[in-house]
Design a protein around this motif. Structure first.
Motif, PDB file in Angstrom:
ATOM      1  N   PRO A 472       0.815  -1.229   0.000  1.00  0.00           N
ATOM      2  CA  PRO A 472       0.000   0.000   0.000  1.00  0.00           C
ATOM      3  C   PRO A 472       0.841   1.268   0.000  1.00  0.00           C
ATOM      4  CG  PRO A 472      -0.881  -1.618   1.545  1.00  0.00           C
ATOM      5  CD  PRO A 472       0.428  -2.161   1.070  1.00  0.00           C
ATOM      6  N   GLU A 473       1.995   1.236   0.679  1.00  0.00           N
ATOM      7  CA  GLU A 473       2.845   2.422   0.702  1.00  0.00           C
ATOM      8  C   GLU A 473       3.373   2.769  -0.691  1.00  0.00           C
ATOM      9  OE1 GLU A 473       3.217  -0.222   2.582  1.00  0.00           O
ATOM     10  OE2 GLU A 473       2.557   0.499   4.565  1.00  0.00           O
ATOM     11  N   VAL A 474       3.825   1.748  -1.423  1.00  0.00           N
ATOM     12  CA  VAL A 474       4.326   1.986  -2.788  1.00  0.00           C
ATOM     13  C   VAL A 474       3.182   2.388  -3.711  1.00  0.00           C
ATOM     14  CG1 VAL A 474       5.441   0.899  -4.775  1.00  0.00           C
ATOM     15  CG2 VAL A 474       6.275   0.431  -2.461  1.00  0.00           C
ATOM     16  N   ARG A 477       2.336   6.036  -4.037  1.00  0.00           N
ATOM     17  CA  ARG A 477       3.327   6.984  -4.563  1.00  0.00           C
ATOM     18  C   ARG A 477       3.793   6.665  -5.991  1.00  0.00           C
ATOM     19  NH1 ARG A 477       8.258   7.775  -0.731  1.00  0.00           N
ATOM     20  NH2 ARG A 477       8.480   9.529  -2.187  1.00  0.00           N
ATOM     21  N   ILE A 478       3.202   5.688  -6.652  1.00  0.00           N
ATOM     22  CA  ILE A 478       3.766   5.242  -7.928  1.00  0.00           C
ATOM     23  C   ILE A 478       3.704   6.308  -9.008  1.00  0.00           C
ATOM     24  CG2 ILE A 478       3.374   2.799  -7.517  1.00  0.00           C
ATOM     25  CD1 ILE A 478       0.862   3.044  -9.243  1.00  0.00           C
ATOM     26  N   PHE A 479       2.754   7.258  -8.916  1.00  0.00           N
ATOM     27  CA  PHE A 479       2.657   8.287  -9.948  1.00  0.00           C
ATOM     28  C   PHE A 479       3.462   9.535  -9.604  1.00  0.00           C
ATOM     29  CE2 PHE A 479      -1.476   6.031 -10.692  1.00  0.00           C
ATOM     30  CZ  PHE A 479      -1.148   5.539 -11.935  1.00  0.00           C
ATOM     31  N   GLU A 480       4.174   9.520  -8.479  1.00  0.00           N
ATOM     32  CA  GLU A 480       5.008  10.667  -8.134  1.00  0.00           C
ATOM     33  C   GLU A 480       6.256  10.679  -9.016  1.00  0.00           C
ATOM     34  OE1 GLU A 480       6.000  10.709  -4.041  1.00  0.00           O
ATOM     35  OE2 GLU A 480       3.914  10.649  -3.340  1.00  0.00           O
ATOM     36  N   PRO A 481       6.684  11.861  -9.443  1.00  0.00           N
ATOM     37  CA  PRO A 481       7.913  11.919 -10.270  1.00  0.00           C
ATOM     38  C   PRO A 481       9.135  11.509  -9.465  1.00  0.00           C
ATOM     39  CG  PRO A 481       7.182  14.135  -9.686  1.00  0.00           C
ATOM     40  CD  PRO A 481       6.097  13.191  -9.246  1.00  0.00           C
ATOM     41  N   GLY A 490      17.377   0.055 -13.556  1.00  0.00           N
ATOM     42  CA  GLY A 490      16.409   0.020 -14.640  1.00  0.00           C
ATOM     43  C   GLY A 490      15.217   0.916 -14.407  1.00  0.00           C
ATOM     44  N   GLY A 491      15.077   1.550 -13.252  1.00  0.00           N
ATOM     45  CA  GLY A 491      13.947   2.432 -12.987  1.00  0.00           C
ATOM     46  C   GLY A 491      14.386   3.872 -12.854  1.00  0.00           C
ATOM     47  N   SER A 492      13.680   4.807 -13.545  1.00  0.00           N
ATOM     48  CA  SER A 492      14.009   6.232 -13.465  1.00  0.00           C
ATOM     49  C   SER A 492      13.033   6.988 -12.596  1.00  0.00           C
ATOM     50  CB  SER A 492      14.005   6.851 -14.871  1.00  0.00           C
ATOM     51  OG  SER A 492      12.697   6.816 -15.433  1.00  0.00           O
ATOM     52  N   GLY A 493      11.863   6.401 -12.299  1.00  0.00           N
ATOM     53  CA  GLY A 493      10.878   7.110 -11.508  1.00  0.00           C
ATOM     54  C   GLY A 493      10.027   8.075 -12.314  1.00  0.00           C
ATOM     55  N   LEU A 494      10.145   8.081 -13.636  1.00  0.00           N
ATOM     56  CA  LEU A 494       9.399   9.022 -14.472  1.00  0.00           C
ATOM     57  C   LEU A 494       8.360   8.347 -15.369  1.00  0.00           C
ATOM     58  CD1 LEU A 494      12.248  11.444 -15.594  1.00  0.00           C
ATOM     59  CD2 LEU A 494      10.423  11.908 -13.962  1.00  0.00           C
ATOM     60  N   GLY A 495       8.496   7.051 -15.624  1.00  0.00           N
ATOM     61  CA  GLY A 495       7.641   6.390 -16.607  1.00  0.00           C
ATOM     62  C   GLY A 495       6.164   6.507 -16.290  1.00  0.00           C
ATOM     63  N   LEU A 496       5.748   6.124 -15.075  1.00  0.00           N
ATOM     64  CA  LEU A 496       4.324   6.175 -14.727  1.00  0.00           C
ATOM     65  C   LEU A 496       3.845   7.610 -14.554  1.00  0.00           C
ATOM     66  CD1 LEU A 496       4.035   3.174 -12.247  1.00  0.00           C
ATOM     67  CD2 LEU A 496       3.447   3.259 -14.672  1.00  0.00           C
ATOM     68  N   HIS A 497       4.718   8.493 -14.093  1.00  0.00           N
ATOM     69  CA  HIS A 497       4.343   9.906 -13.961  1.00  0.00           C
ATOM     70  C   HIS A 497       4.016  10.501 -15.331  1.00  0.00           C
ATOM     71  CE1 HIS A 497       4.370  14.053 -12.613  1.00  0.00           C
ATOM     72  NE2 HIS A 497       5.285  14.325 -13.529  1.00  0.00           N
ATOM     73  N   ILE A 498       4.873  10.237 -16.313  1.00  0.00           N
ATOM     74  CA  ILE A 498       4.633  10.731 -17.664  1.00  0.00           C
ATOM     75  C   ILE A 498       3.382  10.084 -18.255  1.00  0.00           C
ATOM     76  CG2 ILE A 498       5.569  10.750 -20.004  1.00  0.00           C
ATOM     77  CD1 ILE A 498       8.340  11.047 -18.764  1.00  0.00           C
ATOM     78  N   ILE A 511      -6.449   7.089 -15.502  1.00  0.00           N
ATOM     79  CA  ILE A 511      -5.670   5.869 -15.308  1.00  0.00           C
ATOM     80  C   ILE A 511      -5.822   5.435 -13.863  1.00  0.00           C
ATOM     81  CG2 ILE A 511      -3.566   7.221 -14.878  1.00  0.00           C
ATOM     82  CD1 ILE A 511      -1.975   4.874 -16.072  1.00  0.00           C
ATOM     83  N   GLU A 512      -6.115   4.155 -13.651  1.00  0.00           N
ATOM     84  CA  GLU A 512      -6.302   3.596 -12.322  1.00  0.00           C
ATOM     85  C   GLU A 512      -5.383   2.391 -12.158  1.00  0.00           C
ATOM     86  OE1 GLU A 512     -10.367   2.539 -12.116  1.00  0.00           O
ATOM     87  OE2 GLU A 512     -11.115   4.614 -12.077  1.00  0.00           O
ATOM     88  N   VAL A 513      -5.023   2.105 -10.901  1.00  0.00           N
ATOM     89  CA  VAL A 513      -4.153   0.978 -10.616  1.00  0.00           C
ATOM     90  C   VAL A 513      -4.661   0.271  -9.378  1.00  0.00           C
ATOM     91  CG1 VAL A 513      -2.573   2.456  -9.290  1.00  0.00           C
ATOM     92  CG2 VAL A 513      -1.773   0.245 -10.154  1.00  0.00           C
ATOM     93  N   SER A 514      -4.580  -1.054  -9.405  1.00  0.00           N
ATOM     94  CA  SER A 514      -4.920  -1.868  -8.233  1.00  0.00           C
ATOM     95  C   SER A 514      -3.855  -2.946  -8.090  1.00  0.00           C
ATOM     96  CB  SER A 514      -6.306  -2.499  -8.386  1.00  0.00           C
ATOM     97  OG  SER A 514      -6.349  -3.324  -9.532  1.00  0.00           O
TER      98      SER A 514
END
Length: 537
Positions: A472-474, A477-481, A490-498, A511-514
């Protein structure tokens, strides 16, 4: 033949003492860091243990002083001889710089019987206190409280450490000079000489012999260079000897291979044009995410072009071998008319195979042209959803093919008037996010892509994986830049934000995520089939 010995006088082109400055100073820096690190560790340990010894000595002396005072005060407190008690206390502790205060309490009066304290304020951190009962005739008649400071011990310890530091610094300087002198003589100077000889050799001067200074690794490199110099001299001599012979046949050979050369040149130009088209597309991707999309596009194109280009390369290599064989027969005057006819037929067959594969490569490049335009621009047009999804899967599958994970699709085609490039970028980011994060520590996994038209007319794109899921914690915050759980892996932290910005902003959707730990992750992208009009800047 002049000689060039590998000695200390080898010329240097880049400023420095014996080697380019970077090599010498990196070596010196490594030596100094090692020596200073060892000295610093030694100083830290000595300082720590000296303070620890000071505290232990203070505790021992404090306990001894407290016991002496409790025994001494028995008679004075029993007789209630205050003046005699004060004189005794001062006689015992007045000359001791460690004592901060001494207080003798009378149990009957419940107040201080004797008080002694030095002038000034002591450092609270360095003061320890201890008390002891005064017992007379089996009865507790009072108590002695003593406070002492460790400042004298610490001052002595600091003086000892400072002397040790001075001695160690002198040893460091002397040791550093000796070590650098040894390295200079045994390593840096031979390397400088070897560098000079290698530079002379690289400039084409093959007439200067190379002699090693000693029989070690550097010396063996010098021997290898000398062997290479001798081999090059022999090769050049042979080349010069054969050059005159080959010159006589050059005109005839050029005429015979002119036709084949022209065909190969056209094929090479077409291949060069295809590569230049890819390079031109790549140079147009300035933004980071668009540049990443181009990289995946080029990977897909390269994967598809591998077969025709490989076949073309095989044909070119075969023609080169045939040409070499023809040159050998010409050189040995054993060329027959039948051999020449056979060579011409084989060359014509190779030209035909080469032409078919080059045209196949050109067709593939044209097929990917529209995909490149979509992924590098925000152009709006009408398109089929299944077509765009399949094009994106072509660019992403090479990344999945290097893993045990797979992609499955269940697609319903929908005609859309929207932005295929940004929509493809959203799908690419979701797929690569699943590849990077979903299957950590697993040997198998599946990402399922599905599309369908909802009852309200909206288009739903679902990206589902059976991976490790998210806490739940992650999930919050997954859409945060710049938020990622695998930064640097391999992760930049920008893919889901963009992806969210594109869906919500440009495509006019949501866009929704579960997700839950161990139950995989589902992304649902809902967008209208006709994108909203973009605001005028």
């Amino acid at each position: 033949m002049p000689h060039s010995s590998l000695d200390a006088h080898a010329p240097q082109r880049q400023g420095g003492w014996l080697l380019p400055v970077s090599v010498r100073w990196i070596t010196l820096l490594a030596v100094l860091i090692g020596l200073v690190a060892a000295a610093a560790l030694s100083f830290a340990l000595e300082h720590y243990f000296s303070e620890e010894r000071a505290r232990q000595d203070l505790s021992r002396d404090l306990a001894r002083t407290t016991r002496v005072l409790t025994l001494t005060m028995q008679g004075q407190l029993w007789d209630y001889a205050r003046d005699e008690a004060e004189a005794t206390v001062r006689a015992l502790v007045a000359d001791d710089p460690r004592v901060v205060s001494v207080t003798v309490f009378d149990s009957a009066a419940q107040r201080p019987f004797v008080e002694y304290a030095v002038a000034g304020e002591a450092d609270v951190a360095s003061v320890l206190g201890q008390s002891g009962d005064i017992v007379a005739n089996g009865e507790v008649i009072g108590r002695v409280a003593v406070r002492m400071t460790s400042a004298p011990y610490l001052a002595l310890a600091r003086a000892t450490v400072e002397r040790s530091m001075l001695a160690t610094a002198a040893m460091l300087v002397i040791g550093g000079v000796l070590i650098m002198g040894f390295l200079q003589r045994r390593l840096l100077r031979p390397m400088a000489a070897l560098t000079g000889a290698a530079r002379i050799l690289s400039e084409g001067n093959l007439n200067r012999e190379i002699h090693p200074l000693r029989d070690d690794e550097v010396g063996r490199v010098a021997v290898a260079l000398e062997n290479m110099r001798v081999a090059l001299l022999h090769a050049f001599d042979e080349l010069h000897a054969k050059n005159d012979e080959l010159t006589a046949h050059a005109a005839l050979l050029e005429q015979r291979v002119a036709g084949r050369t022209e065909a190969l040149s056209r094929a090479n130009e077409e291949l060069r044009g295809a590569l230049e088209a890819l390079k031109s597309t790549q140079s147009g991707l300035i933004e980071a995410e668009k540049l990443a999309s181009l990289g995946r596009l080029v990977a897909g194109v390269a994967h598809e072009l591998n077969t025709p280009l490989g076949n073309a390369l095989t044909v070119v290599t075969t023609l080169e071998d045939l040409l070499a064989g023809l040159e050998a027969r010409i050189a040995s005057n054993t060329l027959r008319r039948s051999d020449l006819q056979t060579h011409v037929e084989e060359a014509r067959e190779g030209q035909d195979i080469l032409q078919r594969n080059v045209m196949r490569a050109a067709d593939l490049v044209r097929g990917f042209k529209q995909l490149a335009i979509d992924q590098t621009t925000d152009m709006r047009r009408s398109f089929g959803l299944v077509e765009v999804v399949n094009e994106i899967l072509i660019t992403v599958r090479p990344s999945f093919n290097r893993t045990p994970f797979r992609i499955e699709t269940d697609l319903q085609d929908v005609t859309m008037d929207s932005y295929p490039g940004p929509l493809g970028q959203v799908l690419t980011n979701l797929l690569l996010n699943a590849l990077t994060h979903a299957f950590s520590g697993r040997d198998t996994g599946c990402v399922a892509i599905s599309t369908r038209l909802l009852d309200d007319g909206q288009v739903c794109l679902v990206c589902r994986d059976d991976g490790v899921g998210m806490s739940p914690e992650v999930l919050q915050r997954i859409f945060e830049p710049f938020f990622t759980t695998r930064f640097g892996q391999g992760g930049s932290g920008l893919g889901l934000h963009i992806a969210r910005n594109i869906v919500v902003g440009l495509l006019g959707g949501a866009i929704e995520v579960s997700s839950a730990p161990g139950q995989g992750t589902v992304f649902r992208v809902t967008i209208p089939p006709v994108a909203p009009a973009r605001p005028v800047s």
